[in-house]
Design a protein around this motif. Structure first.
Motif, PDB file in Angstrom:
ATOM      1  N   UNK A  22       6.594  13.970  10.096  1.00  0.00           N
ATOM      2  CA  UNK A  22       5.982  13.975  11.425  1.00  0.00           C
ATOM      3  C   UNK A  22       5.164  12.710  11.654  1.00  0.00           C
ATOM      4  N   UNK A  23       4.430  12.279  10.641  1.00  0.00           N
ATOM      5  CA  UNK A  23       3.635  11.050  10.762  1.00  0.00           C
ATOM      6  C   UNK A  23       4.549   9.849  10.979  1.00  0.00           C
ATOM      7  N   UNK A  24       5.607   9.751  10.175  1.00  0.00           N
ATOM      8  CA  UNK A  24       6.524   8.617  10.294  1.00  0.00           C
ATOM      9  C   UNK A  24       7.167   8.560  11.677  1.00  0.00           C
ATOM     10  N   UNK A  25       7.570   9.723  12.184  1.00  0.00           N
ATOM     11  CA  UNK A  25       8.320   9.767  13.442  1.00  0.00           C
ATOM     12  C   UNK A  25       7.431   9.547  14.658  1.00  0.00           C
ATOM     13  N   UNK A  26       6.268  10.185  14.673  1.00  0.00           N
ATOM     14  CA  UNK A  26       5.488  10.260  15.912  1.00  0.00           C
ATOM     15  C   UNK A  26       4.287   9.323  15.976  1.00  0.00           C
ATOM     16  N   UNK A  38       2.914   5.629  15.984  1.00  0.00           N
ATOM     17  CA  UNK A  38       3.497   4.293  16.167  1.00  0.00           C
ATOM     18  C   UNK A  38       2.971   3.223  15.218  1.00  0.00           C
ATOM     19  N   UNK A  39       1.869   3.472  14.538  1.00  0.00           N
ATOM     20  CA  UNK A  39       1.286   2.479  13.637  1.00  0.00           C
ATOM     21  C   UNK A  39       2.101   2.363  12.352  1.00  0.00           C
ATOM     22  N   UNK A  40       2.542   1.150  12.033  1.00  0.00           N
ATOM     23  CA  UNK A  40       3.342   0.942  10.824  1.00  0.00           C
ATOM     24  C   UNK A  40       2.574   1.292   9.542  1.00  0.00           C
ATOM     25  N   UNK A  41       1.298   0.873   9.382  1.00  0.00           N
ATOM     26  CA  UNK A  41       0.576   1.243   8.154  1.00  0.00           C
ATOM     27  C   UNK A  41       0.442   2.760   7.979  1.00  0.00           C
ATOM     28  N   UNK A  42       0.157   3.481   9.076  1.00  0.00           N
ATOM     29  CA  UNK A  42       0.042   4.938   8.973  1.00  0.00           C
ATOM     30  C   UNK A  42       1.404   5.556   8.683  1.00  0.00           C
ATOM     31  N   UNK A  43       2.448   5.011   9.291  1.00  0.00           N
ATOM     32  CA  UNK A  43       3.799   5.503   9.017  1.00  0.00           C
ATOM     33  C   UNK A  43       4.157   5.321   7.543  1.00  0.00           C
ATOM     34  N   UNK A  86       3.614  11.017   1.656  1.00  0.00           N
ATOM     35  CA  UNK A  86       3.641  12.489   1.735  1.00  0.00           C
ATOM     36  C   UNK A  86       5.068  13.003   1.736  1.00  0.00           C
ATOM     37  N   UNK A  87       5.933  12.326   2.461  1.00  0.00           N
ATOM     38  CA  UNK A  87       7.342  12.698   2.512  1.00  0.00           C
ATOM     39  C   UNK A  87       7.941  12.666   1.106  1.00  0.00           C
TER      40      UNK A  87
END
Length: 409
Positions: free
Chosen positions: A304-308, A310-315, A321-322
């Motif tokens: 969910x973080x990766x998909x939704x 938009x920040x590359x570092x947070x993704x 976690x994934x």
């Protein structure tokens, strides 16, 4: 838990374990060698995201063929020879696929990946069956560590792939060198394998082991086996979608360069490796079912973080976690399918086949969705399957009388 069988010495058991470690690592190295160069393959073939998804479909088709045949092949020649035959032949598909990309032939690339997928699929079953037998003989739960060694192989492979990308090493040179190294190491490692039936006393009145292909196929009617397959399906989709699409998703969805994206894939695989090493202690303490439930939640959160976001570092943090969440589903599923050693090959083959549906359907599905809605949105179906895997986790509870988790015995 059983004690080491008197038919093998402790050094023989340890050498067998180490050989399986090597085999899992080699399998991971082979897969990551290809996956880390997917952006280059797309560039060389000059095709769209949806077309590269069809090319990746070759690995999935080959894997299904290898998985389907694996139970029958292992029943005839044993797991050790099955490992040597399958991975030894399958790894030759890597340079063949590289030739296809070099000469701009989609179908030759597809054929190489078909050969590679078939060998890898059959090897997957054979090394898991041998790993479950070694786990039984050792008397301790080490299947996640075997799969951690697979992850170590993928980390090494993606690291080498990132260097190959950065220094512009031709795809054919890269894949040929890796294939040769894998063949040499595999021939040496398989010499230390032992029979997967070691320590199992045959009885004249024992009809638990399937004797023919029809009986081996009967495992497909077992509800527990099918539900374990659902667990493996969801977690394999979580793992496989990252292998196939994470690098491209970071390039197309978060604006990273090819070499940076390969390093993000390496981070994901490193997270999986950590999760698998840590998983042994967690499984011993809490048992299969609670650990799998938490794993599915972590995977959903990371996706969910990766998909939704938009920040590359947070993704990138989401990929950690994934990776942690996806780390234990496949190895725990293999252990659960192997609770009865006499039917282990047939059940592992069935469960792995169900799991590999993710690799069969995933590339074209995510490629199609990615082409029309963006590659990040194309990963949304993975969330659904991981959630279903979490719901199916009670099926992994050990069978009565089998080697089991202390927390669930």
């Amino acid at each position: 838990m059983t004690s080491p069988t008197p038919s093998l010495t402790r050094p023989q058991i340890s050498a067998w374990r180490n050989a399986i470690f090597v085999t899992f690592g080699l399998s991971g190295l082979a897969i990551a060698t290809w996956l880390s160069r997917v952006p280059t393959v797309r560039d060389q073939l000059e095709v769209s995201t949806s077309v590269i998804g069809i090319v990746l479909f070759g690995v999935a088709v080959g894997s299904i063929l290898g998985l389907t045949a694996a139970g029958h092949v292992i029943a005839r020649i044993g797991a050790a020879r099955g490992v040597l035959l399958s991975l030894g032949v399958g790894v030759l598909g890597l340079p063949l696929a590289a030739v296809g990309a070099q000469v701009d032939s989609i179908w030759l690339t597809f054929a190489g990946l078909l050969v590679f997928g078939a060998g890898n699929g059959m090897c997957d079953v054979a090394m898991n069956v041998s790993g479950a037998a070694n786990e039984r003989v050792l008397g301790r739960a080490i299947m996640p560590i075997f799969h951690a060694m697979f992850s170590v192989g993928t980390v090494v492979g993606t690291g080498i792939g990132a260097l190959a990308e950065a220094f512009g090493i031709p795809l054919l040179v890269h894949t040929s060198a890796i294939a040769a190294a894998i063949l040499i190491a595999l021939i040496i490692a398989v010499r230390s394998y032992q029979s997967e039936m070691v320590g199992i006393e045959p009885h004249a009145d024992d009809d638990s082991a399937p004797r023919g292909w029809r009986e081996r196929m009967s495992v497909w009617t077992e509800p527990r086996t099918l539900l374990i397959g659902v667990i493996v399906l969801g977690m394999a989709f979580a793992e496989g979608s990252a292998n196939d699409w994470l690098a491209l998703a970071m390039v197309d969805g978060h604006g990273l360069a090819n070499d940076q994206a390969a390093l993000v894939l390496a981070l994901f695989l490193t997270s999986m490796t950590i999760g698998r090493f840590a998983g042994v202690g967690l499984l011993d303490r809490f048992g299969r079912v609670p650990v799998l439930r938490v794993s599915s939640l972590l995977a959903v959160a990371g996706l969910a973080i990766l998909i939704f976001v938009p920040s590359a570092p947070i993704a990138i943090a989401g990929t950690v976690l994934w990776g942690l969440g996806a780390s234990l589903g496949f190895p725990v599923g293999m252990s659960a399918a192997s609770d009865d050693p006499r039917r282990a090959a047939a059940r592992v083959s069935a469960v792995a086949t169900i799991g590999y549906v993710a690799f069969l359907a995933g590339p074209p599905l995510i490629g199609f969705l990615g082409e029309h809605f963006g590659l990040l949105n194309g990963l949304i179906p993975v969330l659904v399957l991981v959630a279903l895997a979490g719901l199916a986790t009670p099926a992994a509870r050990p069978l009565p009388g089998s080697r089991s988790d202390p927390a669930e015995s």
